[in-house]
Design a protein around this motif. Structure first.
Motif, PDB file in Angstrom:
ATOM      1  N   LYS A 103       0.846  -1.205   0.000  1.00  0.00           N
ATOM      2  CA  LYS A 103       0.000   0.000   0.000  1.00  0.00           C
ATOM      3  C   LYS A 103       0.876   1.249   0.000  1.00  0.00           C
ATOM      4  O   LYS A 103       0.533   2.253  -0.606  1.00  0.00           O
ATOM      5  CB  LYS A 103      -0.897   0.040   1.241  1.00  0.00           C
ATOM      6  N   MET A 133     -13.523   5.585  -5.032  1.00  0.00           N
ATOM      7  CA  MET A 133     -14.552   6.210  -4.207  1.00  0.00           C
ATOM      8  C   MET A 133     -14.997   7.448  -4.975  1.00  0.00           C
ATOM      9  O   MET A 133     -14.170   8.290  -5.343  1.00  0.00           O
ATOM     10  CB  MET A 133     -13.997   6.593  -2.830  1.00  0.00           C
ATOM     11  N   ASN A 159     -16.188  -5.992   7.171  1.00  0.00           N
ATOM     12  CA  ASN A 159     -15.758  -6.068   5.773  1.00  0.00           C
ATOM     13  C   ASN A 159     -15.491  -7.522   5.402  1.00  0.00           C
ATOM     14  O   ASN A 159     -15.018  -8.308   6.219  1.00  0.00           O
ATOM     15  CB  ASN A 159     -14.460  -5.275   5.595  1.00  0.00           C
ATOM     16  N   LEU A 170      -9.057   4.351  -4.111  1.00  0.00           N
ATOM     17  CA  LEU A 170      -8.917   3.776  -2.764  1.00  0.00           C
ATOM     18  C   LEU A 170      -7.761   2.803  -2.735  1.00  0.00           C
ATOM     19  O   LEU A 170      -7.051   2.686  -1.742  1.00  0.00           O
ATOM     20  CB  LEU A 170     -10.177   3.004  -2.384  1.00  0.00           C
ATOM     21  N   GLU A 171      -7.638   2.050  -3.810  1.00  0.00           N
ATOM     22  CA  GLU A 171      -6.580   1.034  -3.851  1.00  0.00           C
ATOM     23  C   GLU A 171      -6.431   0.551  -5.283  1.00  0.00           C
ATOM     24  O   GLU A 171      -7.320   0.733  -6.116  1.00  0.00           O
ATOM     25  CB  GLU A 171      -6.956  -0.174  -2.980  1.00  0.00           C
ATOM     26  N   LYS A 201      -4.371   1.079   7.329  1.00  0.00           N
ATOM     27  CA  LYS A 201      -4.167  -0.034   6.392  1.00  0.00           C
ATOM     28  C   LYS A 201      -2.794  -0.673   6.601  1.00  0.00           C
ATOM     29  O   LYS A 201      -1.780   0.022   6.632  1.00  0.00           O
ATOM     30  CB  LYS A 201      -4.230   0.459   4.941  1.00  0.00           C
ATOM     31  N   PHE A 243     -10.245   9.600   5.615  1.00  0.00           N
ATOM     32  CA  PHE A 243     -11.493   8.890   5.316  1.00  0.00           C
ATOM     33  C   PHE A 243     -12.177   9.586   4.145  1.00  0.00           C
ATOM     34  O   PHE A 243     -12.330  10.801   4.141  1.00  0.00           O
ATOM     35  CB  PHE A 243     -12.401   8.923   6.555  1.00  0.00           C
ATOM     36  N   LEU A 244     -12.586   8.809   3.161  1.00  0.00           N
ATOM     37  CA  LEU A 244     -13.296   9.373   2.007  1.00  0.00           C
ATOM     38  C   LEU A 244     -14.747   8.906   2.044  1.00  0.00           C
ATOM     39  O   LEU A 244     -15.012   7.712   2.194  1.00  0.00           O
ATOM     40  CB  LEU A 244     -12.665   8.888   0.697  1.00  0.00           C
ATOM     41  N   GLU A 261      -4.694   6.870   6.450  1.00  0.00           N
ATOM     42  CA  GLU A 261      -5.176   7.818   5.450  1.00  0.00           C
ATOM     43  C   GLU A 261      -6.519   8.430   5.782  1.00  0.00           C
ATOM     44  O   GLU A 261      -7.295   7.918   6.585  1.00  0.00           O
ATOM     45  CB  GLU A 261      -5.173   7.191   4.052  1.00  0.00           C
ATOM     46  N   VAL A 290      -7.473  -3.724   6.418  1.00  0.00           N
ATOM     47  CA  VAL A 290      -7.989  -2.352   6.389  1.00  0.00           C
ATOM     48  C   VAL A 290      -9.003  -2.147   7.501  1.00  0.00           C
ATOM     49  O   VAL A 290      -9.939  -2.920   7.650  1.00  0.00           O
ATOM     50  CB  VAL A 290      -8.662  -2.046   5.025  1.00  0.00           C
ATOM     51  N   ALA A 327      -6.656   9.471  -1.374  1.00  0.00           N
ATOM     52  CA  ALA A 327      -6.758  10.086  -0.046  1.00  0.00           C
ATOM     53  C   ALA A 327      -5.371  10.493   0.464  1.00  0.00           C
ATOM     54  O   ALA A 327      -4.385   9.797   0.229  1.00  0.00           O
ATOM     55  CB  ALA A 327      -7.383   9.083   0.918  1.00  0.00           C
ATOM     56  N   VAL A 385      -8.607   6.033   8.425  1.00  0.00           N
ATOM     57  CA  VAL A 385      -8.483   4.667   7.906  1.00  0.00           C
ATOM     58  C   VAL A 385      -7.063   4.154   8.113  1.00  0.00           C
ATOM     59  O   VAL A 385      -6.090   4.837   7.793  1.00  0.00           O
ATOM     60  CB  VAL A 385      -8.861   4.633   6.403  1.00  0.00           C
TER      61      VAL A 385
HETATM   62  P1  AMP Z   1      -8.957  -1.377   0.329  1.00  0.00           P
HETATM   63  O1  AMP Z   1      -8.494  -2.788   0.530  1.00  0.00           O
HETATM   64  O2  AMP Z   1      -7.884  -0.375   0.424  1.00  0.00           O
HETATM   65  O3  AMP Z   1      -9.850  -1.200  -0.879  1.00  0.00           O
HETATM   66  O4  AMP Z   1      -9.991  -1.119   1.518  1.00  0.00           O
HETATM   67  C1  AMP Z   1     -11.076  -1.988   1.763  1.00  0.00           C
HETATM   68  C2  AMP Z   1     -12.332  -1.195   1.941  1.00  0.00           C
HETATM   69  O5  AMP Z   1     -12.180  -0.248   2.994  1.00  0.00           O
HETATM   70  C3  AMP Z   1     -12.696  -0.352   0.712  1.00  0.00           C
HETATM   71  O6  AMP Z   1     -13.392  -1.086  -0.237  1.00  0.00           O
HETATM   72  C4  AMP Z   1     -13.531   0.721   1.362  1.00  0.00           C
HETATM   73  O7  AMP Z   1     -14.846   0.250   1.611  1.00  0.00           O
HETATM   74  C5  AMP Z   1     -12.854   0.949   2.677  1.00  0.00           C
HETATM   75  N1  AMP Z   1     -11.873   2.044   2.565  1.00  0.00           N
HETATM   76  C6  AMP Z   1     -10.575   1.944   2.217  1.00  0.00           C
HETATM   77  N2  AMP Z   1      -9.971   3.151   2.208  1.00  0.00           N
HETATM   78  C7  AMP Z   1     -10.901   4.044   2.581  1.00  0.00           C
HETATM   79  C8  AMP Z   1     -10.896   5.467   2.755  1.00  0.00           C
HETATM   80  N3  AMP Z   1      -9.792   6.208   2.602  1.00  0.00           N
HETATM   81  N4  AMP Z   1     -12.060   6.066   3.105  1.00  0.00           N
HETATM   82  C9  AMP Z   1     -13.172   5.336   3.304  1.00  0.00           C
HETATM   83  N5  AMP Z   1     -13.245   3.991   3.168  1.00  0.00           N
HETATM   84  C10 AMP Z   1     -12.131   3.347   2.798  1.00  0.00           C
END
Ligand code: AMP
Ligand code: GLY
Length: 426
Positions: free
Chosen positions: A103, A273, A224, A283-284, A143, A187-188, A185, A153, A118, A141
């Motif tokens: 990440k 997002m 999640n 986001l990723e 990670k 929050f979005l 990071e 996460v 973010a 958030v």
């Molecule tokens: P990721 O593996 O980074 O996609 O994160 C898993 C889940 O966490 C995402 O699908 C989002 O639902 C949530 N998430 C990750 N980053 C953020 C962020 N900066 N703001 C809000 N939700 C996030």
């Protein structure tokens, strides 16, 4: 021609199912595969996971090309190894797969190339991370830097949760090496969408849009998960937004990697997002297709997918145009008892309804025990319905779901709810 798909999930079942539809494809091996790929006579399971042994197998069986499903073999260098042995393979190299496997790499890369994401900081020192959280406030958030199989996460709504996540990763080392560094990071808020493309090193071919449902329970509540359902297309991805994501996120990523001396090949999945004003942020990145997004996407893809891979491997994706079923495909994941924490295995699964023109069931955590279909993982099946509207696709998928049962089966009842309620953009 014989092909090889590496992996064992619903994504790999759907990829192999699609590839096997081409008349010139004689057989698709799936390594290691699952109960569903074992039952389909156009597919054959191969009980190998070691990447060196997979290369031996591909060579021995004269496999025309290999498609790699999951991130772990990609991060372990399966593409580097296959190429060094002159074997055709579609996926990113180990170096390119860092966009998913670290990440911190992905965030620093996006910052260097001005790709919207973010704001963040990376920490390996717990005290510094705690101080940063106090300064930023919640929601925030946390990670884990490395691959943590969907457990890395934490979207913390309170400072307490945020501090606990840092302690879990940095102090208590619960995620091992993956959590030895954390990205913290901003929050979005907004709505998520999955934007998946194929890349041949230079050219980019976008697949149909999709949306996943990450939370376990209806109404996006609960923990999640890897994904409880998905549908394609995602109406939030309008043609305008599509163009913007290509221009601001996908193309700068591919050219940025090239500038840094890393040629990107393979699927590239940008998790987006989209805020209330319609602005996308990343986001990723994933270096593979999404699961369960692949299942509805493959259900809509028309034509010979094996030819698309040949172009992708030859570097001529610019000559390919994909054709999509105009209907909506909607997939509902049936998960095992106690998923996602510690899914129970070994439950007998009832008979699966046969595939029809508007419903198909892909397997994930299934295996054959004495010839009987049995659960063997968290996400067990993904039931896909196809219809002219999201609502009808939902009805078809759930009608099929109602014919399937196993002890402890859990699923969401509201897959596609955002698309059903979405007003036409004005
Ligand atoms: P990721 O593996 O980074 O996609 O994160 C898993 C889940 O966490 C995402 O699908 C989002 O639902 C949530 N998430 C990750 N980053 C953020 C962020 N900066 N703001 C809000 N939700 C996030
Ligand atoms: N469905 C989310 C993922 O594949 O990462």
């Amino acid at each position: 021609m014989k092909l090889l798909v590496v992996g064992s999930g619903g994504r790999e079942h759907a990829l192999a199912w699609k590839l096997a539809q081409a008349p010139r494809v004689q057989l698709v091996y799936v390594a290691p595969g699952n109960g569903g790929t074992a039952q389909d006579e156009r597919l054959a399971n191969v009980d190998i996971t070691d990447i060196g042994e997979l290369a031996d197998f591909a060579e021995r069986e004269q496999v025309a090309f290999t498609v790699v499903g999951p991130e772990a073999p990609l991060a372990a260098g399966i593409v580097n190894l296959f190429r060094s042995r002159g074997l055709k393979v579609f996926g990113p190299t180990k170096e390119a797969a860092q966009l998913e496997s670290s990440k911190d790499f992905a965030k620093a890369f996006m910052k260097r190339h001005g790709i919207p994401t973010a704001a963040y900081e990376t920490f390996s020192d717990a005290a510094a991370a705690h101080a940063y959280i106090d300064a930023q406030g919640a929601p925030i958030v946390i990670k884990a830097d490395g691959l943590a199989a969907g457990k890395g996460v934490v979207v913390a709504t309170t400072l307490e949760e945020a501090h606990a996540a840092v302690d879990m990763m940095l102090a208590d080392n619960k995620l091992g090496d993956a959590g030895a560094r954390v990205v913290i990071e901003e929050f979005l808020a907004g709505e998520e969408a999955s934007f998946i493309v194929m890349v041949d090193g230079k050219h980019v071919l976008a697949l149909a849009s999709s949306q996943d449902h990450k939370r376990l329970l209806d109404g996006d509540r609960g923990p999640n998960t890897g994904g409880m359902g998905a549908y394609s297309p995602a109406p939030i991805v309008t043609p305008q937004l599509h163009a913007r994501v290509m221009r601001e996120i996908v193309l700068p990523t591919v050219s940025g990697m090239e500038k840094e001396g890393i040629r990107y090949t393979g699927f590239l999945y940008a998790g987006l997002m989209i805020d209330a004003q319609g602005n996308p942020k990343t986001l990723e990145f994933n270096c593979r297709m999404g699961d369960p997004e692949t299942q509805p996407i493959m259900a809509r893809l028309k034509g010979d997918f094996s030819k698309v891979f040949e172009h992708a491997i030859a570097g001529t994706l610019n000559t390919v145009e994909l054709e999509w079923d105009r209907r909506t495909a909607l997939g509902v994941v049936l998960a095992a008892h106690n998923y996602p924490d510690a899914p129970r295995k070994g439950d007998r699964i009832s008979e699966i309804p046969a595939e029809t023109a508007d419903a198909v069931t892909f397997h994930a955590g299934t295996t054959l025990v004495d010839g009987k279909l049995t659960t063997s993982g968290g996400r067990v099946l993904c039931v896909v319905g196809l219809a002219d509207s999201v609502r009808s696709a939902q009805s078809i998928a759930y009608e099929t779901v109602n014919q399937i049962s196993f002890d402890g089966m859990q699923y969401r009842h509201d897959i596609g709810y955002r698309a059903v309620s979405r007003k036409q953009p004005n």
